[in-house]
Design an enzyme around this catalytic site. Structure first.
Site, PDB file in Angstrom:
ATOM      1  N   ASP A  68       0.686  -1.309  -0.046  1.00 18.13           N
ATOM      2  CA  ASP A  68       0.126  -0.296   0.031  1.00 18.13           C
ATOM      3  C   ASP A  68       0.833   1.192   0.155  1.00 18.13           C
ATOM      4  OD1 ASP A  68       1.052  -0.765   2.452  1.00 18.13           O
ATOM      5  OD2 ASP A  68      -1.049  -0.218   3.891  1.00 18.13           O
ATOM      6  N   ASN A 134      -8.354   0.037  13.475  1.00 14.76           N
ATOM      7  CA  ASN A 134     -10.044  -0.366  12.484  1.00 14.76           C
ATOM      8  C   ASN A 134      -9.877  -1.581  12.890  1.00 14.76           C
ATOM      9  OD1 ASN A 134      -8.350   0.203  10.631  1.00 14.76           O
ATOM     10  ND2 ASN A 134      -9.738   2.256   9.770  1.00 14.76           N
ATOM     11  N   GLU A 141      -9.747  -0.293   4.555  1.00 18.77           N
ATOM     12  CA  GLU A 141     -10.367   0.047   5.714  1.00 18.77           C
ATOM     13  C   GLU A 141     -12.093  -0.679   5.956  1.00 18.77           C
ATOM     14  OE1 GLU A 141      -8.549   2.013   7.443  1.00 18.77           O
ATOM     15  OE2 GLU A 141      -8.132   3.970   6.277  1.00 18.77           O
TER      16      GLU A 141
HETATM   17  C1  F6R Z   1       0.988  -0.152   6.042  1.00 22.85           C
HETATM   18  C2  F6R Z   1      -0.458  -1.425   6.354  1.00 22.85           C
HETATM   19  C3  F6R Z   1      -0.623  -1.139   7.404  1.00 22.85           C
HETATM   20  C4  F6R Z   1      -0.184  -0.848   8.670  1.00 22.85           C
HETATM   21  C5  F6R Z   1      -1.297  -1.131  10.099  1.00 22.85           C
HETATM   22  C6  F6R Z   1      -0.609  -1.660  11.232  1.00 22.85           C
HETATM   23  O1  F6R Z   1       2.656  -0.623   4.977  1.00 22.85           O
HETATM   24  O2  F6R Z   1      -0.299  -1.959   5.646  1.00 22.85           O
HETATM   25  O3  F6R Z   1      -2.146  -2.150   7.183  1.00 22.85           O
HETATM   26  O4  F6R Z   1       0.391  -2.444   8.236  1.00 22.85           O
HETATM   27  O5  F6R Z   1      -2.182   0.423   9.801  1.00 22.85           O
HETATM   28  O6  F6R Z   1      -0.359  -0.247  11.240  1.00 22.85           O
HETATM   29  P1  F6R Z   1       0.798   0.359  13.042  1.00 22.85           P
HETATM   30  O7  F6R Z   1       2.095  -1.466  12.779  1.00 22.85           O
HETATM   31  O8  F6R Z   1       2.040   1.241  12.325  1.00 22.85           O
HETATM   32  O9  F6R Z   1       0.403  -0.332  13.835  1.00 22.85           O
END
Ligand code: F6R
Length: 253
Positions: A68, A134, A141
Site C-alpha cells: 500500500d 480499526n 478500511e
Molecule cells: C502499512 C499497512 C497497514 C499497517 C497497519 C498497522 O503498510 O499495511 O495496514 O500494517 O496500519 O500499522 P502499525 O504497525 O504502525 O500499527
C-alpha cells in the site's frame, strides 16, 4: 486459517517472522513477498536486517511487492511507504527487485498492470500484514469488499490520525487517499502472516479472530484463508478475560 501463535514479546515475534522467512527462502530461491510498513514491523525488520548482515539470511533473491501507499506521492516524498521500506528493509538487506504501486498516477490501466506483473511472477508466495486499530489490512478500511482488487481508497479518519507522526514537515499533511492491494488480491497469496503487537491491538485482534468474519473488520477475512497464520505478542494476543494467554491456540476457519 491455520493458527494463532502468541509469544511473550515483540522480539520473539520478530524472531518467528525471520525464521519463517528463512524457511520460505530455503524452499524458493526467488520468493515473491509482500511487505507492510509501520511500527509493528520495526522490530521485525531490525531482526531480519541483523540476520542478513551476519550472513544468516540472504534476501537478495527476494522479489518484493509493495502492499500500500499514499496516493499522489512520488520518489521524493519522504513520508512515502516506499521510502520507509527502502530505509528499514530493502537497502540494508540488498533487496533490489521491488514492484511498486502506481501511487503517483493510479489510473485504472496502471492499477491493472500492477496486478498483471504480480501474476507474471507466478503470484505471491508470502503476504506479510499488520493490522490497523480499526481492523484494516493494508489500506483496506472497514467496509472494503472481500473480493476487492488493487484500487484507490479514501483513508479512515483514525488511520490518518495514526499516521500523522510520519508527516512532520510543516506544510505536509497526511493524504486523504491511498492506493492499496485489495483484500481479494491479498488473499490470493499462497501464505498470509499477520503480525500484531502491543496492547492497543488486543481488542481489534480479538474481534478479528473471534468475532464474525465480516467486511466491517477486514482482518477477520483472513480466517477464510487456509494458510493464514497470526503471530502476536502477549499484549496483543491476550483474551479479554486472560492477561497471561500464551502459545498456540489452534484455530479453524
Ligand atoms: C502499512 C499497512 C497497514 C499497517 C497497519 C498497522 O503498510 O499495511 O495496514 O500494517 O496500519 O500499522 P502499525 O504497525 O504502525 O500499527
Amino acid at each position: 486459517m491455520k493458527s494463532l501463535r502468541i509469544f511473550d514479546t515483540p522480539t520473539e515475534v520478530a524472531g518467528a517472522v525471520a525464521d519463517r522467512l528463512a524457511e520460505v527462502l530455503a524452499q524458493h530461491p526467488r520468493p515473491v513477498i509482500t511487505f507492510p510498513t509501520g511500527s509493528t514491523m520495526l522490530p521485525v525488520y531490525r531482526e531480519i536486517v541483523a540476520r542478513s548482515q551476519t550472513g544468516q539470511l540472504d534476501l537478495r533473491g527476494v522479489q518484493g511487492i509493495q502492499l500500500d501507499e499514499y496516493a499522489g506521492v512520488d520518489d521524493h516524498t519522504e513520508a512515502s511507504f516506499r521510502a520507509w521500506l527502502h530505509e528499514h528493509l530493502l537497502a540494508p538487506t540488498g533487496i533490489t527487485a521491488f514492484h511498486t504501486l502506481p501511487a503517483h498516477d493510479p489510473t485504472p490501466a496502471a492499477l491493472a498492470s500492477y496486478e498483471q506483473v504480480i501474476a507474471s511472477y507466478g503470484g505471491v508466495d508470502l503476504a506479510i500484514l499488520g493490522i490497523g486499530g480499526n481492523g484494516h489490512i493494508a489500506f483496506n478500511e472497514p467496509g472494503s469488499p472481500a473480493d476487492s482488487r488493487t484500487r484507490v481508497v479514501e483513508l479512515d479518519r483514525r488511520t490518518r490520525q495514526a499516521n500523522e507522526r510520519y508527516w512532520t514537515d510543516s506544510d505536509a499533511f497526511v493524504p486523504t487517499r491511498a492506493v492499496t492491494q485489495g483484500i481479494g488480491t491479498i488473499l490470493e497469496a499462497r501464505e498470509v502472516l499477520l503480525i500484531a503487537t502491543g496492547a492497543e491491538k488486543a481488542e481489534i485482534l480479538h474481534e478479528a479472530l473471534h468475532g464474525p468474519v465480516s467486511e466491517h473488520v477486514p482482518a477477520s477475512l483472513i480466517r477464510s484463508h487456509p494458510h493464514a497464520e497470526v503471530l502476536a505478542d502477549a499484549a496483543a494476543g491476550r483474551q479479554p478475560s486472560d492477561s497471561s494467554a500464551r502459545e498456540s491456540d489452534r484455530l479453524s476457519a
